[in-house]
Design a protein around this motif. Structure first.
Motif, PDB file in Angstrom:
ATOM      1  N   ASN A  64     -39.513  14.717  15.408  1.00 39.20           N
ATOM      2  CA  ASN A  64     -40.957  15.152  15.352  1.00 39.20           C
ATOM      3  C   ASN A  64     -41.852  14.223  16.008  1.00 39.20           C
ATOM      4  OD1 ASN A  64     -42.817  17.485  14.695  1.00 39.20           O
ATOM      5  ND2 ASN A  64     -43.717  15.807  14.077  1.00 39.20           N
ATOM      6  N   GLU A  65     -41.902  14.053  17.314  1.00 39.38           N
ATOM      7  CA  GLU A  65     -43.202  13.303  17.783  1.00 39.38           C
ATOM      8  C   GLU A  65     -43.058  11.889  17.504  1.00 39.38           C
ATOM      9  OE1 GLU A  65     -47.123  14.916  16.433  1.00 39.38           O
ATOM     10  OE2 GLU A  65     -46.723  16.760  16.908  1.00 39.38           O
ATOM     11  N   PHE A  66     -42.145  11.414  18.370  1.00 43.96           N
ATOM     12  CA  PHE A  66     -41.972   9.777  18.480  1.00 43.96           C
ATOM     13  C   PHE A  66     -43.301   9.216  18.780  1.00 43.96           C
ATOM     14  CE2 PHE A  66     -37.240   9.915  19.616  1.00 43.96           C
ATOM     15  CZ  PHE A  66     -36.762   9.026  18.685  1.00 43.96           C
ATOM     16  N   HIS A  67     -43.514   8.227  18.137  1.00 42.80           N
ATOM     17  CA  HIS A  67     -44.694   7.471  18.168  1.00 42.80           C
ATOM     18  C   HIS A  67     -44.405   6.363  18.994  1.00 42.80           C
ATOM     19  CE1 HIS A  67     -46.353  10.149  15.275  1.00 42.80           C
ATOM     20  NE2 HIS A  67     -47.496   9.235  14.979  1.00 42.80           N
ATOM     21  N   ARG A  68     -44.935   5.959  20.190  1.00 44.83           N
ATOM     22  CA  ARG A  68     -45.189   4.902  20.853  1.00 44.83           C
ATOM     23  C   ARG A  68     -46.220   4.624  21.829  1.00 44.83           C
ATOM     24  NH1 ARG A  68     -39.975   1.916  23.722  1.00 44.83           N
ATOM     25  NH2 ARG A  68     -39.709   1.493  21.455  1.00 44.83           N
ATOM     26  N   PHE A  69     -47.108   3.710  21.724  1.00 41.91           N
ATOM     27  CA  PHE A  69     -48.164   3.433  22.689  1.00 41.91           C
ATOM     28  C   PHE A  69     -48.152   2.112  22.984  1.00 41.91           C
ATOM     29  CE2 PHE A  69     -52.503   3.288  24.107  1.00 41.91           C
ATOM     30  CZ  PHE A  69     -52.798   4.407  24.758  1.00 41.91           C
ATOM     31  N   PRO A  70     -48.361   1.838  24.531  1.00 43.65           N
ATOM     32  CA  PRO A  70     -48.563   2.656  25.465  1.00 43.65           C
ATOM     33  C   PRO A  70     -47.655   3.658  25.627  1.00 43.65           C
ATOM     34  CG  PRO A  70     -49.370   0.526  26.184  1.00 43.65           C
ATOM     35  CD  PRO A  70     -48.460   0.543  24.795  1.00 43.65           C
ATOM     36  N   ILE A  71     -47.879   4.923  26.352  1.00 42.14           N
ATOM     37  CA  ILE A  71     -46.909   5.842  26.584  1.00 42.14           C
ATOM     38  C   ILE A  71     -45.851   5.369  27.102  1.00 42.14           C
ATOM     39  CG2 ILE A  71     -46.600   8.319  27.225  1.00 42.14           C
ATOM     40  CD1 ILE A  71     -48.311   8.383  24.973  1.00 42.14           C
ATOM     41  N   ASP A  72     -44.461   5.818  26.560  1.00 43.31           N
ATOM     42  CA  ASP A  72     -43.353   5.281  27.183  1.00 43.31           C
ATOM     43  C   ASP A  72     -42.220   6.551  27.040  1.00 43.31           C
ATOM     44  OD1 ASP A  72     -40.952   4.153  28.422  1.00 43.31           O
ATOM     45  OD2 ASP A  72     -41.186   2.442  27.179  1.00 43.31           O
ATOM     46  N   GLN A  73     -42.306   7.646  27.959  1.00 36.89           N
ATOM     47  CA  GLN A  73     -41.683   8.698  28.177  1.00 36.89           C
ATOM     48  C   GLN A  73     -40.277   8.533  28.322  1.00 36.89           C
ATOM     49  OE1 GLN A  73     -43.084  11.048  26.316  1.00 36.89           O
ATOM     50  NE2 GLN A  73     -44.966  12.028  27.366  1.00 36.89           N
ATOM     51  N   ASN A  74     -39.993   7.621  28.964  1.00 38.61           N
ATOM     52  CA  ASN A  74     -38.508   7.345  29.542  1.00 38.61           C
ATOM     53  C   ASN A  74     -37.598   6.681  28.223  1.00 38.61           C
ATOM     54  OD1 ASN A  74     -38.531   8.471  32.160  1.00 38.61           O
ATOM     55  ND2 ASN A  74     -39.650   6.568  32.817  1.00 38.61           N
TER      56      ASN A  74
END
Length: 672
Positions: A191-201
């Motif tokens: 549920n809702e991986f957290h990573r910022f800056p966003i890194d969808q890949n």
């Protein structure tokens, strides 16, 4: 993280969940540490490129559910009693999404808590016994960095690194435990991986590895994956689905709390913009269904291109927030328009998104979540302009005097339990095409063409043209309604439909034939008798321009449905008789074929021109392969209606798209 929500969807504080659990009068005795009890098993589900949940027979299943906490934190062995799941099913929901806490299930590395797993077994058994499908939200991330319920021993870097490096054994344990239980429809891995800056890949690569872990224990069950924080953008280069090597039985799960205010809700770097309803306060003060749609289509278009279907794992808005009911109605109608199942956050807590009161009574707006309240639709229909006056015609007469030009509107696969695109396409018929007759190509109402459903969702829109609608027999979804479509169209239609019957009539200089394409596969239909009828009917109208229409496509580029060549005996008769135009439905797309023979050879002199017009509003089916022979024009993402202008010696055609769409196709032809 500064400038962003505590990005966990609307996930309530676990203490609120526990407080609600504590007040439950019979909220489950301690669960016995045993395997799930035997109960009648539902059919296992799989995913296709276009549908998240499909039966072995190929029928899509719409899972509409609520999020539930099945294993209570801090109260070993406690879970909801069986009557809570019975209540959920009785209200009309078909699924529950079980939110699991990793630190409860695996408190120490490799040490899986037997009591917690037995409690989950009990919850699964109770949901199954109530007739609910279960989605297991296995690693539920929320809170600062996503670590609120992640075991301390597993934390390595951010949540993406943590889960990818350490959650494999836990995921395999869950998969091995429930792989043989078809009531467990899917594993929602994280549920809702957290990573910022966003890194969808990086998130996609992590999911790909985790899917591989699950497939070691369960090679077949559906797996759900999500964008970072549940709903951040995947547009353009933000997400490359080539990172996902595992595609079979994989579903994209969006958590949609967007409430408008800024285009599609995303900045160029994938950050959220605009307004969101997850905080329980902001609300939907300026209703804007177009903005909600643009937000959704960012995901729907990208995943469709990747061949991955979609399901809404969470959505919700807090009690008392501005525009509360309107937001639910607009979101639910939007999901229904695109055939998307969904799960409301949440079933029962003390928080503002709870679907029940403290006494476990359903809140009055829950009907909107289920698409059961149609006040807004009725009001919209009442405000719509009246349809053009229909012709007064008997079944055996002419729609217009011989020699006159007749304007025709044609489409199939139209309405759903809610608002799909039937409002947009009905508006085209009323305001743009203004026909003398409407040809209905079947599947007038989804999921089942019952009289109640037709009256609730088809009639407020396309019912305005009932007196000029010449409907075919079937549609598969018409038959699912046990023949109620006959009752509906016979009450005010231009002719009386008989069960299984084909029929013909005259429209100006044209002879028009409505065929029951299911006759070859239904024992109640005498195919030999209707083949003889067709042969005689064609012989009696040799000199006329002729149009034939039915539901299942004889010609189609590969899509959700393939070619139905059982119709070959009839198509041969039509070709030999010099029929000019054929109309089909069933695949939810538009396609035009150049003049051809029944065996797909191009024949400009005597060939039939065929159109598939399954674009009436239910949903879209993408093409799955290279164009079929003689395919001249096609589109799989536009609702619309085919306008035919039938002249004494020829015809014109134009695909009229719904507002906001640019695709069209137009041309003309002469009769043989």
């Amino acid at each position: 993280m500064p400038g962003r929500r505590a990005i966990a969807g609307p996930i309530g504080v676990p203490a609120a969940l526990l407080a609600a659990a504590a007040i439950a009068l019979a909220a489950g005795a301690r669960a016995a540490p045993r395997a799930p009890a035997a109960s009648p098993a539902p059919a296992p589900l799989h995913a296709t490129r276009t549908h998240a949940f499909v039966t072995p027979a190929g029928r899509p299943v719409s899972l509409v559910g609520v999020n539930v906490i099945p294993v209570w934190k801090g109260e070993p062995g406690r879970t909801w009693p069986a009557e809570r799941y019975t209540q959920i099913r009785a209200r009309g929901f078909t699924a529950v999404r079980f939110v699991l806490y990793w630190d409860v299930m695996e408190p120490s590395r490799g040490a899986f808590d037997a009591t917690s797993f037995a409690t989950l077994d009990t919850a699964v058994q109770r949901a199954r016994a109530a007739g609910l499908r279960i989605v297991l939200d296995v690693v539920h991330l929320w809170g600062a960095g996503g670590f609120a319920d992640v075991p301390a021993w597993a934390r390595t870097g951010d949540s993406v690194t943590t889960v990818r490096a350490n959650a494999g054994p836990y995921l395999r344990r869950i998969a091995a435990r429930y792989r043989a239980d078809p009531a467990v429809a899917a594993y929602d891995l994280v549920n809702e991986f957290h990573r910022f800056p966003i890194d969808q890949n990086a998130v996609l690569r992590a999911y790909d590895g985790l899917i591989g872990e699950v497939r070691r224990a369960d090679p077949a069950k559906i797996v759900l994956i999500e964008p970072t924080y549940g709903d951040t953008s995947i547009a353009g280069r933000l997400a490359d689905f080539a990172n996902l090597t595992h595609r079979r039985n994989v579903v994209w799960s969006l958590h949609d709390y967007f409430a408008g205010g800024d285009d599609d809700g995303y900045a160029a770097d994938g950050r959220q913009t605009g307004r969101y309803a997850f905080d329980g306060r902001t609300g939907y003060s300026t209703p804007d269904p177009a903005a909600l749609r643009a937000h959704l289509l960012v995901h729907l278009r990208k995943t469709r291109a990747a061949g991955i279907p979609m399901w809404i794992g969470e959505y919700g808005i807090g009690d008392g927030a501005p525009g509360h009911d309107r937001w639910i109605a607009d979101q639910t109608a939007l999901f229904a328009r695109y055939g998307l199942g969904r799960a409301w956050w949440e079933y029962h807590t003390t928080g503002p998104l709870s679907a029940t009161t403290a006494a476990f009574a359903w809140k009055p707006w829950v009907g909107l979540v289920l698409g059961q309240q149609a006040g807004a639709r009725a009001a919209a229909a009442a405000a719509a302009p009246a349809a053009p006056a229909p012709p007064r015609t008997a079944a055996a007469g002419h729609v217009a005097a011989r020699g006159r030009t007749v304007v025709v509107a044609a489409a199939g696969d139209i309405a759903c339990d809610g608002v799909c695109g039937q409002d947009d396409t009905a508006r085209l018929v009323t305001r743009t095409i203004r026909p003398r007759l409407v040809l209905g190509l079947g599947d007038y109402q989804y999921e089942r063409g019952t009289l109640a459903a037709l009256k609730a969702s088809y009639d407020p829109y396309w019912g305005r043209f009932k007196r000029m609608t010449y409907a075919i027999n079937g549609g598969s979804h018409d038959f699912y309604g046990t023949g109620d479509y006959l009752t509906y169209f016979n009450d005010g239609g231009p002719l009386r439909l008989r069960p299984e019957a084909s029929y013909s009539f005259e429209a100006g200089a044209w002879h028009v034939i409505a065929l029951n394409s299911y006759c070859f596969e239904r024992s109640s239909c005498d195919a030999a008798r209707w083949t003889d009828w067709l042969r005689r009917d064609l012989a009696a109208h040799r000199n006329a321009c002729t149009l034939a229409y039915w539901h299942e496509p004889y010609w189609t580029t590969p899509s959700h449905h393939g070619e139905d060549r059982t119709l070959r005996p009839w198509v041969d008769l039509l070709f030999r008789a010099g029929v000019d135009v054929v109309l089909q439905g069933h695949n939810h797309l538009y396609e035009r074929f150049g003049p051809q023979t029944p065996d797909d050879r191009r024949d400009p002199r005597r060939g039939m021109v065929a159109f598939t017009v399954g674009t009436g509003g239910r949903s879209h089916y993408p093409f799955h392969g290279p164009p079929a022979p003689n395919s001249a024009a096609r589109n799989d993402d536009t609702y619309g209606v085919l306008k035919l202008t039938l002249r004494p010696r020829g015809y014109g055609f134009r695909f009229v798209p719904a507002a906001g769409s640019s695709f069209t196709d137009a041309g003309s032809g002469r009769c043989h």
